[in-house]
Design an enzyme around this catalytic site. Structure first.
Site, short mmCIF file in Angstrom:
data_model
loop_
_atom_site.label_atom_id
_atom_site.label_comp_id
_atom_site.label_asym_id
_atom_site.label_seq_id
_atom_site.Cartn_x
_atom_site.Cartn_y
_atom_site.Cartn_z
N HIS A 17 0.84 -1.20 0.00
CA HIS A 17 0.00 0.00 0.00
C HIS A 17 0.88 1.25 0.00
O HIS A 17 0.63 2.19 -0.77
CB HIS A 17 -0.89 0.07 1.25
N ARG A 91 -1.67 -6.42 -7.95
CA ARG A 91 -0.54 -7.25 -7.53
C ARG A 91 -0.25 -8.35 -8.53
O ARG A 91 0.89 -8.70 -8.76
CB ARG A 91 -0.84 -7.90 -6.17
#
Length: 176
Positions: A17, A91
């Site tokens: 993040h 991701r």
């Protein structure tokens, strides 16, 4: 002024993040890191107030980042904030399908908003908040997964000794 929204549950914030936040902060005059209050996820480990406090401490060095909370649809929140884009991270290819649906839905609801996708760096591609909580629950090594402050808060939540940084807990002797 260009405003971006990076929404999420951030339960807890991970280095993945953080990587996306740092990279997004240079794309916008203001980046709002928005903690979803009504997440569809199971009961969070950290309360919304705890997550906001952690985010504010971790992100305090970035003058153009604001931490906020919201309820309801992300697009409605983004429009209320005058945002130009919603930032999302990818991701792996498995993230793409659900993110694609979100982007198309958001575009239908708010055509003026763009969705900006950033690929996570390879070293963070395996990290998720769920994985971090699993590792922390067994007193595993959190180095390279979360900022030190988050590791300490996780250790407190799970009742382990204070986090000292680096490799700890159940790490094999040769890694200590």
């Amino acid at each position: 002024m260009r405003i971006g929204i990076y929404p999420g549950s951030f339960d807890p914030i991970t280095n993945g993040h953080l990587d996306l936040i740092e990279r997004s902060a240079v794309l916008f005059d203001t980046l709002i890191v928005a903690v979803a209050r009504n997440s569809q996820k199971i009961k969070p480990l950290f309360s919304v107030d705890e997550r906001v406090e952690i985010l504010e401490k971790v992100l305090g060095k970035y003058p153009n980042i604001i931490v906020d909370t919201f309820d309801g649809l992300t697009v409605n929140y983004a429009l209320k904030q005058g945002a130009h884009a919603i930032v999302r991270g990818l991701r792996a290819i498995t993230d793409f399908e659900s993110e694609f649906v979100f982007a198309l839905t958001n575009k239908k609801l708010a055509p003026q908003l763009e969705t900006v996708y950033l690929m996570t760096r390879a070293e963070y591609s395996f990290i998720s908040s769920t994985t971090v909580k699993e590792v922390a629950s067994y007193d595993g090594c959190l180095r390279a997964m979360v900022p030190d402050l988050v590791a300490e808060k996780l250790k407190q939540k799970y009742g382990y000794a204070k986090y000292q940084g680096g490799i700890e807990g159940g790490a094999p002797e040769y890694l200590k």
